[in-house]
Design a protein around this motif. Structure first.
Motif, short mmCIF file in Angstrom:
data_model
loop_
_atom_site.label_atom_id
_atom_site.label_comp_id
_atom_site.label_asym_id
_atom_site.label_seq_id
_atom_site.Cartn_x
_atom_site.Cartn_y
_atom_site.Cartn_z
N ALA A 41 52.59 47.92 47.48
CA ALA A 41 52.39 47.91 46.11
C ALA A 41 52.45 46.50 45.43
O ALA A 41 51.84 46.10 44.71
CB ALA A 41 53.64 48.58 45.50
N VAL A 42 53.22 45.46 46.36
CA VAL A 42 53.33 44.08 45.69
C VAL A 42 51.99 43.50 46.12
O VAL A 42 51.59 42.62 45.24
CB VAL A 42 54.61 43.47 46.49
CG1 VAL A 42 54.67 42.01 46.10
CG2 VAL A 42 55.73 44.15 45.94
N LYS A 43 51.39 43.83 47.16
CA LYS A 43 50.00 43.23 47.51
C LYS A 43 48.97 43.74 46.55
O LYS A 43 48.32 42.88 45.71
CB LYS A 43 49.64 43.67 48.66
CG LYS A 43 48.16 43.10 49.22
CD LYS A 43 47.92 43.46 50.56
CE LYS A 43 46.56 43.08 51.01
NZ LYS A 43 46.00 43.42 52.23
N GLU A 44 48.99 44.90 45.94
CA GLU A 44 48.17 45.32 44.80
C GLU A 44 48.24 44.70 43.55
O GLU A 44 47.59 44.52 42.97
CB GLU A 44 48.16 46.85 44.90
CG GLU A 44 47.15 47.69 43.80
CD GLU A 44 45.87 47.49 44.19
OE1 GLU A 44 44.92 47.20 43.29
OE2 GLU A 44 45.48 47.35 45.39
N TYR A 45 49.58 44.60 43.37
CA TYR A 45 50.06 43.89 42.08
C TYR A 45 49.47 42.41 42.25
O TYR A 45 48.91 42.27 40.96
CB TYR A 45 51.72 43.86 41.97
CG TYR A 45 52.18 42.77 40.99
CD1 TYR A 45 52.54 43.54 39.70
CD2 TYR A 45 52.34 41.56 41.25
CE1 TYR A 45 52.75 42.45 38.70
CE2 TYR A 45 52.87 40.67 40.29
CZ TYR A 45 53.19 41.12 38.99
OH TYR A 45 53.66 40.23 38.05
N GLY A 46 49.57 41.77 43.23
CA GLY A 46 49.23 40.26 43.21
C GLY A 46 47.47 40.43 43.11
O GLY A 46 46.88 39.34 42.44
N LEU A 47 46.96 41.36 43.55
CA LEU A 47 45.23 41.40 43.43
C LEU A 47 44.92 41.54 42.08
O LEU A 47 43.97 41.06 41.41
CB LEU A 47 44.57 42.54 44.39
CG LEU A 47 44.79 42.17 45.81
CD1 LEU A 47 44.56 43.75 46.57
CD2 LEU A 47 43.90 41.30 46.28
N TYR A 48 45.68 42.62 41.38
CA TYR A 48 45.25 42.90 40.18
C TYR A 48 45.75 41.72 39.13
O TYR A 48 44.94 41.65 38.19
CB TYR A 48 46.28 44.11 39.60
CG TYR A 48 45.82 44.87 38.38
CD1 TYR A 48 44.60 45.34 38.01
CD2 TYR A 48 46.54 44.33 37.23
CE1 TYR A 48 44.44 45.89 36.83
CE2 TYR A 48 46.41 44.82 35.83
CZ TYR A 48 45.01 45.35 35.78
OH TYR A 48 44.96 45.93 34.50
N THR A 49 46.96 41.06 39.27
CA THR A 49 46.99 39.96 38.34
C THR A 49 46.11 38.92 38.54
O THR A 49 45.89 38.07 37.67
CB THR A 49 48.69 39.57 38.52
OG1 THR A 49 48.91 39.24 39.77
CG2 THR A 49 49.56 40.79 37.81
N HIS A 50 45.71 38.61 39.70
CA HIS A 50 44.70 37.69 40.09
C HIS A 50 43.37 37.88 39.16
O HIS A 50 43.07 36.87 38.90
CB HIS A 50 44.61 37.39 41.58
CG HIS A 50 43.55 36.37 41.91
ND1 HIS A 50 43.83 35.10 41.89
CD2 HIS A 50 42.45 36.64 42.24
CE1 HIS A 50 42.59 34.65 42.32
NE2 HIS A 50 41.77 35.26 42.55
N GLN A 51 43.16 39.13 39.47
CA GLN A 51 41.93 39.57 38.42
C GLN A 51 41.96 39.13 37.26
O GLN A 51 41.12 38.78 36.57
CB GLN A 51 41.48 40.65 39.03
CG GLN A 51 40.17 41.21 38.41
CD GLN A 51 39.07 40.31 38.77
OE1 GLN A 51 39.05 40.33 40.04
NE2 GLN A 51 38.21 39.85 38.08
N LEU A 52 43.07 39.55 36.58
CA LEU A 52 43.43 39.28 35.21
C LEU A 52 43.32 37.76 34.67
O LEU A 52 42.58 37.42 33.84
CB LEU A 52 44.91 39.65 34.61
CG LEU A 52 45.43 41.17 34.64
CD1 LEU A 52 46.74 41.67 34.30
CD2 LEU A 52 44.23 41.79 33.69
N ASP A 53 43.69 37.09 35.51
CA ASP A 53 43.76 35.59 35.52
C ASP A 53 42.36 35.07 35.54
O ASP A 53 41.91 34.37 34.66
CB ASP A 53 44.49 34.73 36.42
CG ASP A 53 44.56 33.21 36.38
OD1 ASP A 53 45.22 32.68 35.36
OD2 ASP A 53 43.97 32.71 37.14
N GLN A 54 41.45 35.67 36.51
CA GLN A 54 39.89 35.29 36.54
C GLN A 54 39.33 35.77 35.24
O GLN A 54 38.25 34.94 34.95
CB GLN A 54 39.49 36.00 37.83
CG GLN A 54 40.27 35.27 39.05
CD GLN A 54 39.74 33.71 39.35
OE1 GLN A 54 38.72 33.49 39.51
NE2 GLN A 54 40.74 33.04 39.43
N ASP A 55 39.77 36.92 34.67
CA ASP A 55 39.04 37.37 33.56
C ASP A 55 39.48 36.89 32.43
O ASP A 55 39.18 37.18 31.25
CB ASP A 55 39.20 38.95 33.55
CG ASP A 55 38.46 39.60 34.74
OD1 ASP A 55 37.80 39.03 35.21
OD2 ASP A 55 38.93 40.92 34.91
N GLY A 56 40.38 35.68 32.32
CA GLY A 56 40.80 35.15 31.02
C GLY A 56 41.91 35.57 30.52
O GLY A 56 42.20 34.99 29.22
#
Length: 222
Positions: A174-189
């Motif tokens: 779950a923590v790994k998925e959280y990291g992937l998702y929040t990284h994508q948010l950062d990439q999306d502005g």
């Protein structure tokens, strides 16, 4: 096992309603055991399950369109949280239909109920949160499950929310998925405006174009 009461309407004596209720007993019984009143709407041939929540909202459970007359014909579950007095209130809770984000779970009932439990347990209302905890304990076979949840408010001030992925068996996943998702948010502005919980139980708040999202890891089960 104590179950929430049956809905109070004349349709309970309708053979069509009774047949559909029997078909979806595996869905409604765990929800009722968590204290949630369920109903089946067969009006106009659009079969769906309604689940009343303590906070005044309700869940609508369907397939890609409507529920088939036989449980075995379900291809996946699409669940939306709505409010009867606010037609603009729609929050996608779970979608395991063929084109949905959780499609790999397809018609799996346990995965669907676990997703509902995680979502309810993330709500602010205490009674709704408790119902989520009880439901989670009933479907997790005493093993701990984890989820990544996104909640927010749209520019129209309507609630939006969903699970990022299917429930996980381990906290690390779950923590790994959280990291992937929040990284994508950062990439999306998206701009991160708040962070807490460290790496154990991370929670962050994000902002973009007058939309706010809260992303966090949450446990479910005993």
């Amino acid at each position: 096992m104590t179950l929430a009461s049956l809905p109070d309407h004349g349709g309970l004596n309708d053979p069509q309603w009774q047949a559909l209720w029997t078909q979806y007993d595996a869905v409604t019984t765990p929800l009722r055991a968590a204290g949630l009143v369920c109903d089946l709407d067969t009006a106009g041939g659009q079969n769906v399950i309604y689940v009343n929540l303590p906070d005044g909202t309700h869940l609508v459970i369907a397939d890609e369109h409507e529920l088939p007359t036989r449980l075995e014909d379900v291809t996946g579950w699409r669940i939306v949280r709505s409010h009867k007095d606010n037609p603009n209130f729609d929050a996608l809770v779970y979608d395991s239909t063929p084109e949905g984000e959780h499609s790999k779970c397809a018609a799996d009932i346990k995965a669907m109920l676990a997703a509902i439990a995680i979502y309810l347990h993330s709500m602010g209302d205490a009674d709704t949160k408790t119902a989520g905890q009880v439901l989670g304990e009933s479907v997790s076979d005493r093993s701990q499950l984890y989820g990544v949840v996104v909640l927010g408010v749209s520019p129209q001030h309507t609630a939006v929310g969903r699970l990022v992925s299917d429930p996980f068996d381990t906290h690390l996943q779950a923590v790994k998925e959280y990291g992937l998702y929040t990284h994508q948010l950062d990439q999306d502005g998206w701009q991160q405006v708040h962070e807490q919980g460290g790496t154990e139980w991370p929670l962050t708040v994000w902002h973009r174009h007058q939309v706010v999202r809260t992303v966090f890891v949450t446990p479910i089960g005993a």
